[in-house]
Write a protein that holds these residues in place. Structure first.
Motif, PDB file in Angstrom:
ATOM      1  N   GLU A 149     -10.893   5.194  -8.180  1.00  0.00           N
ATOM      2  CA  GLU A 149     -10.272   5.860  -7.037  1.00  0.00           C
ATOM      3  C   GLU A 149      -9.961   4.874  -5.914  1.00  0.00           C
ATOM      4  O   GLU A 149      -9.020   5.069  -5.143  1.00  0.00           O
ATOM      5  N   ARG A 152      -6.394   3.289  -4.644  1.00  0.00           N
ATOM      6  CA  ARG A 152      -5.431   3.886  -3.714  1.00  0.00           C
ATOM      7  C   ARG A 152      -5.393   3.165  -2.369  1.00  0.00           C
ATOM      8  O   ARG A 152      -4.444   3.338  -1.597  1.00  0.00           O
ATOM      9  N   GLU A 164      -2.421  -0.403  -0.374  1.00  0.00           N
ATOM     10  CA  GLU A 164      -1.192   0.214   0.105  1.00  0.00           C
ATOM     11  C   GLU A 164       0.025  -0.689   0.008  1.00  0.00           C
ATOM     12  O   GLU A 164       1.162  -0.226   0.178  1.00  0.00           O
ATOM     13  N   VAL A 199      -5.631   8.643  -9.877  1.00  0.00           N
ATOM     14  CA  VAL A 199      -5.466   7.904  -8.632  1.00  0.00           C
ATOM     15  C   VAL A 199      -4.004   7.525  -8.394  1.00  0.00           C
ATOM     16  O   VAL A 199      -3.555   7.438  -7.243  1.00  0.00           O
ATOM     17  N   LEU A 227      -1.487   9.318  -8.781  1.00  0.00           N
ATOM     18  CA  LEU A 227      -0.795  10.456  -8.176  1.00  0.00           C
ATOM     19  C   LEU A 227      -0.902  10.446  -6.660  1.00  0.00           C
ATOM     20  O   LEU A 227      -0.153  11.144  -5.972  1.00  0.00           O
ATOM     21  N   GLU A 228      -1.822   9.648  -6.135  1.00  0.00           N
ATOM     22  CA  GLU A 228      -2.013   9.545  -4.685  1.00  0.00           C
ATOM     23  C   GLU A 228      -1.288   8.338  -4.093  1.00  0.00           C
ATOM     24  O   GLU A 228      -1.267   8.172  -2.872  1.00  0.00           O
ATOM     25  N   MET A 229      -0.693   7.519  -4.946  1.00  0.00           N
ATOM     26  CA  MET A 229      -0.120   6.253  -4.494  1.00  0.00           C
ATOM     27  C   MET A 229       1.398   6.386  -4.367  1.00  0.00           C
ATOM     28  O   MET A 229       2.167   5.955  -5.220  1.00  0.00           O
ATOM     29  N   HIS A 230       1.818   7.012  -3.253  1.00  0.00           N
ATOM     30  CA  HIS A 230       3.224   7.332  -3.020  1.00  0.00           C
ATOM     31  C   HIS A 230       4.082   6.083  -2.853  1.00  0.00           C
ATOM     32  O   HIS A 230       5.315   6.155  -2.938  1.00  0.00           O
ATOM     33  N   HIS A 287       6.651  14.043  -6.710  1.00  0.00           N
ATOM     34  CA  HIS A 287       6.235  13.891  -5.310  1.00  0.00           C
ATOM     35  C   HIS A 287       6.064  12.426  -4.895  1.00  0.00           C
ATOM     36  O   HIS A 287       5.886  12.137  -3.717  1.00  0.00           O
ATOM     37  N   LEU A 288       6.115  11.503  -5.872  1.00  0.00           N
ATOM     38  CA  LEU A 288       5.947  10.082  -5.563  1.00  0.00           C
ATOM     39  C   LEU A 288       7.283   9.538  -5.052  1.00  0.00           C
ATOM     40  O   LEU A 288       8.137   9.108  -5.829  1.00  0.00           O
TER      41      LEU A 288
END
Length: 274
Positions: free
Chosen positions: A161, A164, A167, A185, A187-190, A210-211
């Motif tokens: 996790e 993420r 950045e 993880v 899926l959280e890294m736009h 959504h990314l």
């Protein structure tokens, strides 16, 4: 014959034999780049560490398993290529190169990385493909400036996790591992632009639409029953990549039954055609 001679001479520590392998190391190269790749080297001559203005050092495709402590004197080094060697551990001197931004470690025998690697705060490109990692090297999550991470062709089952927090990361290459699900993880890294999970064991893909930063997702050669849904303009490489998402949904039930039976055969054919 040339390589055979080099292989024999590499075992002889005399200065004359070392000069045969690497040439005269008396003057700093004008472009501040030293290329000693493919020289059958078993040790790096200390003389190569005397060029304190060196910016790039290529040691690829040798027989190196260690490096001299003097390497840490190359305080301005930005690129170090150690791929295609015999390293089972990362030499400590590598972690003491404050300006290092690109590090190639692919095709070695590494199964872990030292905690000191986290000191390389300028590192933005790290290649670790084709090594012996069974777990994701957690110290990578401390490399806050990392933009590109290649971890393909290891034996990794999952991602932490903590990933993420990177950045600045824009591309992650995970082909040829043992992932059985798409790493949550990610899926959280736009901010990711490229995700490569080719040749894993993922059976179902989540929605990736959504990314917002995503530009390319490679998911080929997985036993999947669907393609990942993505946003407009995102390139997909894999099964059903050219099919509209609504068409996939309509055929989803049939795909589960038909594809499960056929996926091994199709996967083998696709690999054969590469």
């Amino acid at each position: 014959m040339g390589n055979a001679v080099r292989s024999v001479i590499a075992f002889i520590p005399s200065e004359r034999c070392q000069r045969f392998l690497v040439g005269d190391l008396k003057e700093m190269p004008l472009d501040r780049t030293l290329d000693l790749s493919s020289r059958q080297l078993r040790r790096l001559p200390v003389a190569a560490c005397a060029f304190d203005e060196l910016v790039k050092l290529y040691l690829s495709d040798n027989n190196l398993s260690s490096l001299p402590a003097e390497l840490q004197g190359l305080r301005k080094l930005q690129l170090l290529a150690l791929d295609f060697n015999c390293f089972e551990e990362l030499p400590a001197a590598v972690c003491r190169l404050p300006q290092l931004s690109i590090l190639y470690l692919g095709n070695n025998r590494l199964c872990h990385l030292p905690r000191e690697l986290g000191e390389l705060k300028e590192l933005n490109t790290l290649w670790l493909e084709t090594n012996c990692f069974t777990d994701f090297p957690d110290v990578v999550c401390e490399l806050t400036n990392l933009k590109t991470l290649h971890l393909g062709y290891n034996q990794i089952h999952s991602l932490p996790e903590e990933l993420r927090y990177l950045e600045e990361l824009r591309s992650i290459w995970l082909a040829g591992n043992l992932l059985t699900e798409f790493p949550p993880v990610l899926l959280e890294m736009h901010f990711l632009a490229v995700i490569d999970v080719d040749r894993n064991k993922i059976r179902q893909f989540p929605n990736l639409s959504h990314l917002q930063g995503l530009k390319l997702v490679i998911y080929d050669h997985n036993p999947c029953i669907n393609a990942p849904a993505v946003g407009e303009g995102v390139k997909r490489v894999g099964r059903w990549a050219d099919s509209p998402d609504d068409e996939q949904e309509e055929n989803g039930t049939k795909a589960v039954s038909d594809t499960t039976a056929e996926v091994v055969e199709v996967d083998s054919e696709e690999q054969h055609n590469i």
